[in-house]
Design a protein around this motif. Sequence first.
Motif, PDB file in Angstrom:
ATOM      1  N   UNK A 231      58.073  82.241  23.994  1.00  0.00           N
ATOM      2  CA  UNK A 231      57.174  81.527  24.907  1.00  0.00           C
ATOM      3  C   UNK A 231      56.297  80.542  24.148  1.00  0.00           C
ATOM      4  N   UNK A 232      56.192  79.349  24.711  1.00  0.00           N
ATOM      5  CA  UNK A 232      55.229  78.361  24.229  1.00  0.00           C
ATOM      6  C   UNK A 232      54.107  78.282  25.257  1.00  0.00           C
ATOM      7  N   UNK A 233      52.858  78.412  24.792  1.00  0.00           N
ATOM      8  CA  UNK A 233      51.705  78.485  25.681  1.00  0.00           C
ATOM      9  C   UNK A 233      50.785  77.298  25.409  1.00  0.00           C
ATOM     10  N   UNK A 234      50.472  76.547  26.446  1.00  0.00           N
ATOM     11  CA  UNK A 234      49.587  75.386  26.327  1.00  0.00           C
ATOM     12  C   UNK A 234      48.158  75.791  26.678  1.00  0.00           C
ATOM     13  N   UNK A 235      47.263  75.754  25.669  1.00  0.00           N
ATOM     14  CA  UNK A 235      45.839  75.975  25.932  1.00  0.00           C
ATOM     15  C   UNK A 235      45.109  74.674  26.245  1.00  0.00           C
ATOM     16  N   UNK A 236      45.628  73.577  25.683  1.00  0.00           N
ATOM     17  CA  UNK A 236      45.007  72.270  25.905  1.00  0.00           C
ATOM     18  C   UNK A 236      46.068  71.193  25.746  1.00  0.00           C
ATOM     19  N   UNK A 237      46.192  70.318  26.735  1.00  0.00           N
ATOM     20  CA  UNK A 237      47.150  69.224  26.643  1.00  0.00           C
ATOM     21  C   UNK A 237      46.605  68.143  25.718  1.00  0.00           C
ATOM     22  N   UNK A 238      47.494  67.378  25.133  1.00  0.00           N
ATOM     23  CA  UNK A 238      47.076  66.332  24.208  1.00  0.00           C
ATOM     24  C   UNK A 238      46.694  65.047  24.917  1.00  0.00           C
ATOM     25  N   UNK A 239      46.947  64.975  26.233  1.00  0.00           N
ATOM     26  CA  UNK A 239      46.619  63.782  27.003  1.00  0.00           C
ATOM     27  C   UNK A 239      46.285  64.186  28.421  1.00  0.00           C
ATOM     28  N   UNK A 240      45.742  63.261  29.196  1.00  0.00           N
ATOM     29  CA  UNK A 240      45.391  63.570  30.583  1.00  0.00           C
ATOM     30  C   UNK A 240      46.652  63.858  31.380  1.00  0.00           C
ATOM     31  N   UNK A 241      46.518  64.700  32.391  1.00  0.00           N
ATOM     32  CA  UNK A 241      47.689  65.103  33.169  1.00  0.00           C
ATOM     33  C   UNK A 241      48.436  66.193  32.442  1.00  0.00           C
ATOM     34  N   UNK A 242      49.629  65.888  31.963  1.00  0.00           N
ATOM     35  CA  UNK A 242      50.425  66.896  31.276  1.00  0.00           C
ATOM     36  C   UNK A 242      51.101  66.281  30.050  1.00  0.00           C
ATOM     37  N   UNK A 243      51.522  67.145  29.136  1.00  0.00           N
ATOM     38  CA  UNK A 243      52.330  66.728  27.991  1.00  0.00           C
ATOM     39  C   UNK A 243      53.804  66.832  28.342  1.00  0.00           C
ATOM     40  N   UNK A 244      54.621  65.914  27.835  1.00  0.00           N
ATOM     41  CA  UNK A 244      56.074  65.976  27.966  1.00  0.00           C
ATOM     42  C   UNK A 244      56.600  66.611  26.673  1.00  0.00           C
ATOM     43  N   UNK A 245      56.835  67.913  26.714  1.00  0.00           N
ATOM     44  CA  UNK A 245      56.986  68.701  25.496  1.00  0.00           C
ATOM     45  C   UNK A 245      58.455  68.983  25.165  1.00  0.00           C
ATOM     46  N   UNK A 246      58.764  68.839  23.903  1.00  0.00           N
ATOM     47  CA  UNK A 246      60.011  69.357  23.357  1.00  0.00           C
ATOM     48  C   UNK A 246      59.714  69.844  21.945  1.00  0.00           C
ATOM     49  N   UNK A 247      60.611  70.598  21.366  1.00  0.00           N
ATOM     50  CA  UNK A 247      60.384  71.085  20.014  1.00  0.00           C
ATOM     51  C   UNK A 247      61.626  70.887  19.169  1.00  0.00           C
ATOM     52  N   UNK A 248      61.406  70.817  17.860  1.00  0.00           N
ATOM     53  CA  UNK A 248      62.500  70.795  16.902  1.00  0.00           C
ATOM     54  C   UNK A 248      62.306  71.952  15.936  1.00  0.00           C
ATOM     55  N   UNK A 249      63.393  72.396  15.321  1.00  0.00           N
ATOM     56  CA  UNK A 249      63.247  73.425  14.306  1.00  0.00           C
ATOM     57  C   UNK A 249      64.253  73.214  13.187  1.00  0.00           C
ATOM     58  N   UNK A 250      63.867  73.634  12.005  1.00  0.00           N
ATOM     59  CA  UNK A 250      64.746  73.649  10.848  1.00  0.00           C
ATOM     60  C   UNK A 250      64.829  75.077  10.335  1.00  0.00           C
ATOM     61  N   UNK A 251      65.868  75.360   9.575  1.00  0.00           N
ATOM     62  CA  UNK A 251      66.136  76.728   9.143  1.00  0.00           C
ATOM     63  C   UNK A 251      66.186  76.805   7.619  1.00  0.00           C
ATOM     64  N   UNK A 252      65.452  77.773   7.072  1.00  0.00           N
ATOM     65  CA  UNK A 252      65.489  78.068   5.631  1.00  0.00           C
ATOM     66  C   UNK A 252      65.168  76.851   4.772  1.00  0.00           C
ATOM     67  N   UNK A 253      64.287  76.002   5.262  1.00  0.00           N
ATOM     68  CA  UNK A 253      63.845  74.852   4.487  1.00  0.00           C
ATOM     69  C   UNK A 253      64.822  73.701   4.408  1.00  0.00           C
TER      70      UNK A 253
END
Length: 356
Positions: A240-262
């Motif tokens: 779960x990703x939990x938003x406590x505060x958006x980075x801009x007014x209204x809502x954030x359009x969120x996506x994430x990236x990840x890397x593995x083992x450096x």
Amino acid sequence: MTEILKAQFAAPAAYVRAQLAADATDDVTPTPRPIDPKQRAVLDAIVRAVSEWRKSPEGDAFLASLDRRGADEVRAELDALVRGPRFDAVRKFSLGLGLLPQSVSIGFAGQIELLVGLYGSFGYIADLALSGGDSGLYLLGALAEGVDATADIAIQVGLWMNAVSDVPGSYKGAELEGDEGIGASGFTLSKDDDVKAILVDFDAGVGDGVAGLQFHMWTFAGSPNPVAQKPGTYMVILDQLHCQKASESGHDEVYLTFTVDGDSSTVYRYPTWGYYAMKPGDSDAIWNLGRSVWCDKRVDVTVYDSDYPSDDDVIATFSFEPASFGGFGAAHSKSPSGSGSGGKYSLTAYLMDLAA
């Protein structure tokens, strides 16, 4: 539209609808412009190439199994078509007429069930170049009030007067007069009263009501982000990703990236394209990810706010190591991480017991 495709195109559809709402105007009917005979000739060649493909064994097999296909498979099949010998004559013909650079789209049109009232098409778009060029997936949408669209999904091909990189944006729709000699029903898309695209449907036309509609075109050009991983020692579930505060007014359009083992040379994106709208205080504050990640030592996660067409903002970063979970099945939550953008997010993950 399959459940797989609905899920994969849900975020882009939300973006397209938001753009349509922002672009709404009382007078969007373009000044009628005749289709250039050279453009019509190239489109006719495209229609013939696609007609031959859909009657071929490989085309028939693909279309028969479309309800089980995901976006990557749609793209791979149509990329093979456009980069293959059936389109060699189209490319050479277009070059001979002096019309390059252009792009061609091949997709599936109808009353798309992604959002209520969204009509349009989704599929593949590529530069009509002799070699190389950009390619990607696209979603073309219009608010569907007044469109007499059938429930069937029609194959739709399009000739765009720009390269893929210049295609995204808003357009005004106008119905073709008759078939304009092309032999299929369709419409034009214009910007600043110049025709920028001609699209035609096979089998099921768009019907009446396209004239005066505002369309928005979204593309995901370039190579798709990797999805599949090689198995590792551990499997971390990004929960779960939990938003406590958006980075801009209204809502954030969120996506994430990840890397593995450096290994920064391979970056995975979730979702593969598009985003999830998040803001604090309601149901949009929590994104149930459910993304499994193989690793041996560490998973590094970066959360972004999509700011297309500007550069995307980093709004949070996290790192998980299997040893930090305290055993299989135990949830491990990283406290809110913020960035210069002002957003605050926390991420919960757990370590899966592969022997269970």
